[in-house]
Scaffold this motif. Structure first.
Motif, PDB file in Angstrom:
ATOM      1  N   SER A 104       0.845  -1.196   0.000  1.00  0.00           N
ATOM      2  CA  SER A 104       0.000   0.000   0.000  1.00  0.00           C
ATOM      3  C   SER A 104       0.889   1.258   0.000  1.00  0.00           C
ATOM      4  O   SER A 104       2.004   1.236   0.529  1.00  0.00           O
ATOM      5  CB  SER A 104      -0.936   0.002   1.195  1.00  0.00           C
ATOM      6  OG  SER A 104      -0.169   0.097   2.363  1.00  0.00           O
ATOM      7  N   ILE A 105       0.351   2.276  -0.645  1.00  0.00           N
ATOM      8  CA  ILE A 105       1.074   3.555  -0.719  1.00  0.00           C
ATOM      9  C   ILE A 105       0.228   4.568   0.015  1.00  0.00           C
ATOM     10  O   ILE A 105      -0.992   4.622  -0.202  1.00  0.00           O
ATOM     11  CB  ILE A 105       1.251   3.993  -2.198  1.00  0.00           C
ATOM     12  CG1 ILE A 105       2.105   2.955  -2.953  1.00  0.00           C
ATOM     13  CG2 ILE A 105       1.861   5.375  -2.289  1.00  0.00           C
ATOM     14  CD1 ILE A 105       2.208   3.225  -4.443  1.00  0.00           C
ATOM     15  N   SER A 106       0.863   5.375   0.868  1.00  0.00           N
ATOM     16  CA  SER A 106       0.048   6.436   1.488  1.00  0.00           C
ATOM     17  C   SER A 106       0.680   7.817   1.247  1.00  0.00           C
ATOM     18  O   SER A 106       1.889   7.989   1.363  1.00  0.00           O
ATOM     19  CB  SER A 106      -0.183   6.159   2.964  1.00  0.00           C
ATOM     20  OG  SER A 106       0.997   6.283   3.653  1.00  0.00           O
ATOM     21  N   ILE A 107      -0.215   8.718   0.888  1.00  0.00           N
ATOM     22  CA  ILE A 107       0.219  10.094   0.591  1.00  0.00           C
ATOM     23  C   ILE A 107      -0.510  10.995   1.583  1.00  0.00           C
ATOM     24  O   ILE A 107      -1.737  10.939   1.693  1.00  0.00           O
ATOM     25  CB  ILE A 107      -0.147  10.491  -0.853  1.00  0.00           C
ATOM     26  CG1 ILE A 107       0.428   9.442  -1.838  1.00  0.00           C
ATOM     27  CG2 ILE A 107       0.381  11.875  -1.187  1.00  0.00           C
ATOM     28  CD1 ILE A 107      -0.121   9.560  -3.245  1.00  0.00           C
ATOM     29  N   SER A 108       0.262  11.860   2.302  1.00  0.00           N
ATOM     30  CA  SER A 108      -0.410  12.727   3.278  1.00  0.00           C
ATOM     31  C   SER A 108       0.328  14.059   3.460  1.00  0.00           C
ATOM     32  O   SER A 108       1.487  14.195   3.089  1.00  0.00           O
ATOM     33  CB  SER A 108      -0.493  12.023   4.624  1.00  0.00           C
ATOM     34  OG  SER A 108       0.818  11.802   5.097  1.00  0.00           O
ATOM     35  N   LYS A 109      -0.410  15.004   4.043  1.00  0.00           N
ATOM     36  CA  LYS A 109       0.187  16.288   4.447  1.00  0.00           C
ATOM     37  C   LYS A 109       0.336  16.180   5.954  1.00  0.00           C
ATOM     38  O   LYS A 109      -0.652  16.139   6.674  1.00  0.00           O
ATOM     39  CB  LYS A 109      -0.754  17.430   4.064  1.00  0.00           C
ATOM     40  CG  LYS A 109      -0.280  18.780   4.561  1.00  0.00           C
ATOM     41  CD  LYS A 109      -1.370  19.803   4.425  1.00  0.00           C
ATOM     42  CE  LYS A 109      -2.327  19.668   5.579  1.00  0.00           C
ATOM     43  NZ  LYS A 109      -2.523  20.624   6.524  1.00  0.00           N
ATOM     44  N   TYR A 110       1.579  16.110   6.440  1.00  0.00           N
ATOM     45  CA  TYR A 110       1.738  15.916   7.881  1.00  0.00           C
ATOM     46  C   TYR A 110       1.946  17.207   8.639  1.00  0.00           C
ATOM     47  O   TYR A 110       1.865  17.245   9.862  1.00  0.00           O
ATOM     48  CB  TYR A 110       2.862  14.901   8.186  1.00  0.00           C
ATOM     49  CG  TYR A 110       4.251  15.365   7.805  1.00  0.00           C
ATOM     50  CD1 TYR A 110       4.735  15.141   6.516  1.00  0.00           C
ATOM     51  CD2 TYR A 110       5.061  16.003   8.728  1.00  0.00           C
ATOM     52  CE1 TYR A 110       5.994  15.560   6.164  1.00  0.00           C
ATOM     53  CE2 TYR A 110       6.327  16.419   8.380  1.00  0.00           C
ATOM     54  CZ  TYR A 110       6.793  16.198   7.098  1.00  0.00           C
ATOM     55  OH  TYR A 110       8.037  16.611   6.750  1.00  0.00           O
ATOM     56  N   ASP A 111       2.204  18.321   7.931  1.00  0.00           N
ATOM     57  CA  ASP A 111       2.385  19.605   8.627  1.00  0.00           C
ATOM     58  C   ASP A 111       2.302  20.739   7.603  1.00  0.00           C
ATOM     59  O   ASP A 111       2.300  20.498   6.383  1.00  0.00           O
ATOM     60  CB  ASP A 111       3.757  19.626   9.330  1.00  0.00           C
ATOM     61  CG  ASP A 111       3.776  20.630  10.476  1.00  0.00           C
ATOM     62  OD1 ASP A 111       2.759  21.320  10.673  1.00  0.00           O
ATOM     63  OD2 ASP A 111       4.815  20.720  11.173  1.00  0.00           O
ATOM     64  N   GLU A 112       2.239  21.959   8.135  1.00  0.00           N
ATOM     65  CA  GLU A 112       2.308  23.129   7.246  1.00  0.00           C
ATOM     66  C   GLU A 112       2.808  24.323   8.053  1.00  0.00           C
ATOM     67  O   GLU A 112       2.701  24.347   9.283  1.00  0.00           O
ATOM     68  CB  GLU A 112       0.948  23.436   6.628  1.00  0.00           C
ATOM     69  CG  GLU A 112      -0.089  23.984   7.579  1.00  0.00           C
ATOM     70  CD  GLU A 112      -1.424  24.228   6.864  1.00  0.00           C
ATOM     71  OE1 GLU A 112      -1.572  25.288   6.240  1.00  0.00           O
ATOM     72  OE2 GLU A 112      -2.291  23.332   6.951  1.00  0.00           O
ATOM     73  N   ASP A 113       3.414  25.285   7.378  1.00  0.00           N
ATOM     74  CA  ASP A 113       3.752  26.532   8.072  1.00  0.00           C
ATOM     75  C   ASP A 113       3.260  27.684   7.208  1.00  0.00           C
ATOM     76  O   ASP A 113       2.454  27.485   6.298  1.00  0.00           O
ATOM     77  CB  ASP A 113       5.263  26.612   8.381  1.00  0.00           C
ATOM     78  CG  ASP A 113       6.121  26.676   7.135  1.00  0.00           C
ATOM     79  OD1 ASP A 113       5.588  26.984   6.052  1.00  0.00           O
ATOM     80  OD2 ASP A 113       7.341  26.414   7.239  1.00  0.00           O
ATOM     81  N   GLN A 114       3.765  28.883   7.481  1.00  0.00           N
ATOM     82  CA  GLN A 114       3.296  30.072   6.767  1.00  0.00           C
ATOM     83  C   GLN A 114       3.387  29.924   5.246  1.00  0.00           C
ATOM     84  O   GLN A 114       2.495  30.344   4.521  1.00  0.00           O
ATOM     85  CB  GLN A 114       4.143  31.251   7.228  1.00  0.00           C
ATOM     86  CG  GLN A 114       3.482  32.577   6.980  1.00  0.00           C
ATOM     87  CD  GLN A 114       4.254  33.668   7.703  1.00  0.00           C
ATOM     88  OE1 GLN A 114       4.800  33.455   8.766  1.00  0.00           O
ATOM     89  NE2 GLN A 114       4.266  34.838   7.120  1.00  0.00           N
ATOM     90  N   ASN A 115       4.478  29.275   4.795  1.00  0.00           N
ATOM     91  CA  ASN A 115       4.715  29.238   3.350  1.00  0.00           C
ATOM     92  C   ASN A 115       4.673  27.845   2.734  1.00  0.00           C
ATOM     93  O   ASN A 115       4.535  27.732   1.530  1.00  0.00           O
ATOM     94  CB  ASN A 115       6.089  29.845   3.036  1.00  0.00           C
ATOM     95  CG  ASN A 115       6.160  31.289   3.451  1.00  0.00           C
ATOM     96  OD1 ASN A 115       5.268  32.074   3.131  1.00  0.00           O
ATOM     97  ND2 ASN A 115       7.186  31.642   4.206  1.00  0.00           N
ATOM     98  N   TYR A 116       4.852  26.820   3.549  1.00  0.00           N
ATOM     99  CA  TYR A 116       5.030  25.491   2.970  1.00  0.00           C
ATOM    100  C   TYR A 116       4.040  24.445   3.509  1.00  0.00           C
ATOM    101  O   TYR A 116       3.593  24.518   4.654  1.00  0.00           O
ATOM    102  CB  TYR A 116       6.448  24.984   3.249  1.00  0.00           C
ATOM    103  CG  TYR A 116       7.494  25.686   2.416  1.00  0.00           C
ATOM    104  CD1 TYR A 116       7.788  25.247   1.122  1.00  0.00           C
ATOM    105  CD2 TYR A 116       8.172  26.785   2.924  1.00  0.00           C
ATOM    106  CE1 TYR A 116       8.739  25.888   0.356  1.00  0.00           C
ATOM    107  CE2 TYR A 116       9.126  27.437   2.166  1.00  0.00           C
ATOM    108  CZ  TYR A 116       9.409  26.986   0.882  1.00  0.00           C
ATOM    109  OH  TYR A 116      10.341  27.613   0.115  1.00  0.00           O
ATOM    110  N   TYR A 117       3.807  23.438   2.620  1.00  0.00           N
ATOM    111  CA  TYR A 117       3.136  22.211   3.059  1.00  0.00           C
ATOM    112  C   TYR A 117       4.219  21.161   3.210  1.00  0.00           C
ATOM    113  O   TYR A 117       5.145  21.082   2.391  1.00  0.00           O
ATOM    114  CB  TYR A 117       2.129  21.741   2.008  1.00  0.00           C
ATOM    115  CG  TYR A 117       0.872  22.582   1.971  1.00  0.00           C
ATOM    116  CD1 TYR A 117       0.056  22.687   3.101  1.00  0.00           C
ATOM    117  CD2 TYR A 117       0.492  23.235   0.804  1.00  0.00           C
ATOM    118  CE1 TYR A 117      -1.091  23.451   3.057  1.00  0.00           C
ATOM    119  CE2 TYR A 117      -0.650  24.012   0.760  1.00  0.00           C
ATOM    120  CZ  TYR A 117      -1.445  24.117   1.904  1.00  0.00           C
ATOM    121  OH  TYR A 117      -2.566  24.880   1.883  1.00  0.00           O
TER     122      TYR A 117
END
Ligand code: ADP
Length: 596
Positions: A501-514
């Motif tokens: 299985s492949i998992s794609i996620s956004k684990y954090d973000e700041d002012q400018n970046y994901y």
């Protein structure tokens, strides 16, 4: 505090001093002359009396008859107050004196000053008290053939007054002096004012005051000179302002450059440098805080020094159209610099340091790439050639033929993929501005990549879990981001094995970046390869990789594409053994606008 005299006072005192000296000299000269004139007038009268007396003596032969009483008659007609006449013979014996009754009692007169003078120069005068009468006399004696005749007048108030200098002349000089004083005050005022104005102007300039009002100078030569000075000053100021402006422009230009630039005088003194010059110089010299003047103490710059000396020491005139130039390269601490030196006609010179590390490195990588590419291309080309040769030379059954054609086709496909990857990499590295950037919905790109790989995902029973919401926008280029996800998912299919299985996620973000993660639950890769997996043509198991159609360029493309998006990427093995890629992507405009 002692204040210095201003020009007006000084001018006045010089002029008045000159005038006083001049007047005093004229006055003294005039007094002396007047005195002499008065005396000579008196002496003239006495001289006449002496001559008349002598004539009388000669005509009446008195000297031989010795009848001096007849002289009394003559004396009566002489002007009043009474003139005293004395006749003295050549030996100094007094023969007659109208004031003395018995001349025999009188001492010898040869020693009298006036007699002594007349012995030497015909006549002589003297003022003194008479020993015979006890009165002060003005004596005038004249020498004749056989006697001296001396006429004398009592030196009384009348005579003294007569001999005195005329006061009128002194009054005249004094009046002139006062008139001159007034004239001089006027002149020094006039010139002083102009000079004071000019002086004020210069003092204000010196203090750095801004002078806007027009200064009114008189309409004479002095005023003209002052106006000329101010005109020259204004021209100078305009030129200076222009030069300052140009210099500022040049300075900002120098600071905007990516090269280190420095200008030196003929004496090798620094005139102008920019920040890059000092920075590069310090890198090259390895000493900290080295100043521009110390450039020639650094061994690496010796060829430049020799070049400058060669051109400045020789008497040859440097033409502005053919300035001597030299290029020199320095390789220090892993960095490459190109040094250019230009010598100017005034023997000053310019040194330009360019950091060519990147282009030099790029050149090196290009060379490696070229040899890698040719090596990589050789294998599929040789395979295609082999299959085609077999087909050409060996009579085969239909079934075998289609097998070889199939094989040749798959190798040709590999070739196409290889060339495609090389093209993408080249494009990323050389012409990043060619990629159109914009705000993109990340989920759409991931779905496109998954769609393109759908068949293989299904074939290998790969499960994909994607947590990326539809509202997440990133700043980027669609086709490059597609390549990133396509390559990463493709690798998982190729190397992680079936039923993964492949998992794609956004684990954090700041002012400018994901901060994003893409992982699989395959077997991962051994630790020692992590430092190299993003290199071009780097494969862990090249046999397997070729078999799976890998070119060794997939992760290089991913890394370069992420860097082009001003993000970064790293890889690690997950706790469960699979491989995980952690990377950042810049937030899209609308995303920024919504949040901030
Ligand atoms: P290729 O084009 O040959 O796949 P890549 O640059 O994409 O080259 O990958 C480099 C190497 O990294 C591969 O040869 C492979 O061994 C390893 N690799 C890449 N992705 C994975 C993964 N998901 N799991 C295990 N190994 C991987």
């Amino acid at each position: 505090m002692k204040t210095s005299w201003n020009f007006k006072k000084r001018l006045f005192s010089y002029l008045i001093l000159i005038f006083i000296t001049f007047s005093a000299l004229v006055l003294i000269f005039q007094i002396v002359r007047e005195k002499q004139f008065k005396r000579s007038q008196l002496e003239n009268t006495l001289d006449h009396i002496n001559d008349i007396t002598n004539n009388f003596l000669q005509q009446n032969k008195i000297l031989s008859t010795r009848d001096f009483s007849t002289l009394n008659e003559l004396i009566k007609i002489f002007p009043k107050p009474l003139v005293r006449i004395t006749i003295i013979d050549s030996s100094g014996v007094v023969l007659y004196d109208n004031e003395i009754n018995d001349v025999t009692t009188m001492e010898n007169h040869l020693g009298r000053p006036e007699i002594q003078k007349s012995i030497h120069s015909l006549f002589g005068a003297n003022i003194r008290t008479s020993s015979s009468t006890n009165e002060v006399y003005y004596y005038y004696a004249k020498r004749y053939t056989n006697c001296f005749i001396r006429a004398a007048v009592v030196y009384d108030k009348n005579i003294i007054n007569y001999l005195k200098v005329d006061r009128i002349f002194i009054f005249f000089i004094l009046t002139l002096f006062f008139i001159m004083w007034i004239v001089l005050v006027f002149i020094s005022n006039k010139f002083g004012k102009t000079v004071d104005k000019l002086k004020d102007f210069i003092i204000r300039l010196d203090k750095g005051e801004e002078i806007e009002e027009k200064i009114d100078f008189p309409d004479n030569e002095f005023g003209m000179i002052s106006r000329q000075i101010i005109n020259l000053y204004n021209e100078l100021k305009t030129t200076k302002d222009k030069i300052t402006f140009e210099k500022e422009k040049l300075n900002s230009h120098l600071y905007a450059l990516n090269e280190g630039v420095a200008f030196f005088s003929a004496k090798k003194e620094k005139i102008l440098t920019n920040n890059f010059f000092i920075q590069f110089l310090n890198i090259i010299s390895e000493k900290s805080n080295i100043s521009a003047e110390k450039i020639f103490e650094t061994a690496e710059f010796q060829p430049i020094l020799n070049f400058v000396v060669l051109h400045t020491k020789s008497k040859k005139i440097i033409s502005p159209d053919h300035l001597p130039q030299m290029d020199h390269s320095i390789h220090k601490n892993g960095r490459y610099f190109n040094i250019k030196c230009i010598v100017f006609p005034d023997n000053g010179f310019e040194i330009i340091i360019t950091d060519i590390t990147q282009s030099a490195k790029r050149k090196l990588i290009k060379q490696q790439m070229t040899s890698n590419i040719s090596h990589e291309l050789k294998t599929p080309v040789a395979a295609v050639m082999g299959y085609l040769e077999t087909l050409k030379n060996t009579p085969l059954e239909k079934e075998k033929q289609s097998y070889f054609i199939e094989k040749a086709f798959s190798q040709a496909n590999r070739l196409k993929e290889l060339i495609n990857d090389i093209q993408v990499l080249n494009k990323i590295e050389e012409a990043d501005e060619k990629f159109v950037m914009g705000s993109l919905i990340l989920r759409e790109i991931i779905d496109e990549a998954l769609d393109s790989l759908k068949m293989r995902l299904d074939e290998n029973h790969v499960l994909v879990k994607c947590d990326i919401d539809n509202h997440i926008m990133v700043e980027g280029n669609r086709s490059l981001l597609f390549s990133v996800f396509h390559n990463l998912i493709d690798n998982s299919i190729k190397y992680a094995g079936e039923k993964i299985s492949i998992s794609i996620s956004k684990y954090d973000e700041d002012q400018n970046y994901y901060y994003l993660s893409l992982s699989d639950n395959g077997s991962g890769i051994p630790e020692e390869h992590f430092s190299r997996i993003f290199e071009r043509f780097y494969r862990i198991d090249s046999g397997r990789s070729r078999k799976t159609g890998g070119t060794g360029l997939g992760l290089a493309i991913v890394k370069n594409a992420i860097l082009l998006h001003h993000g970064n990427i790293s890889a690690r093995n997950t706790k469960d053994g699979g491989l995980e890629f952690l990377f950042t992507l810049k937030k899209g405009y609308s995303q920024l606008a919504i949040k901030y």
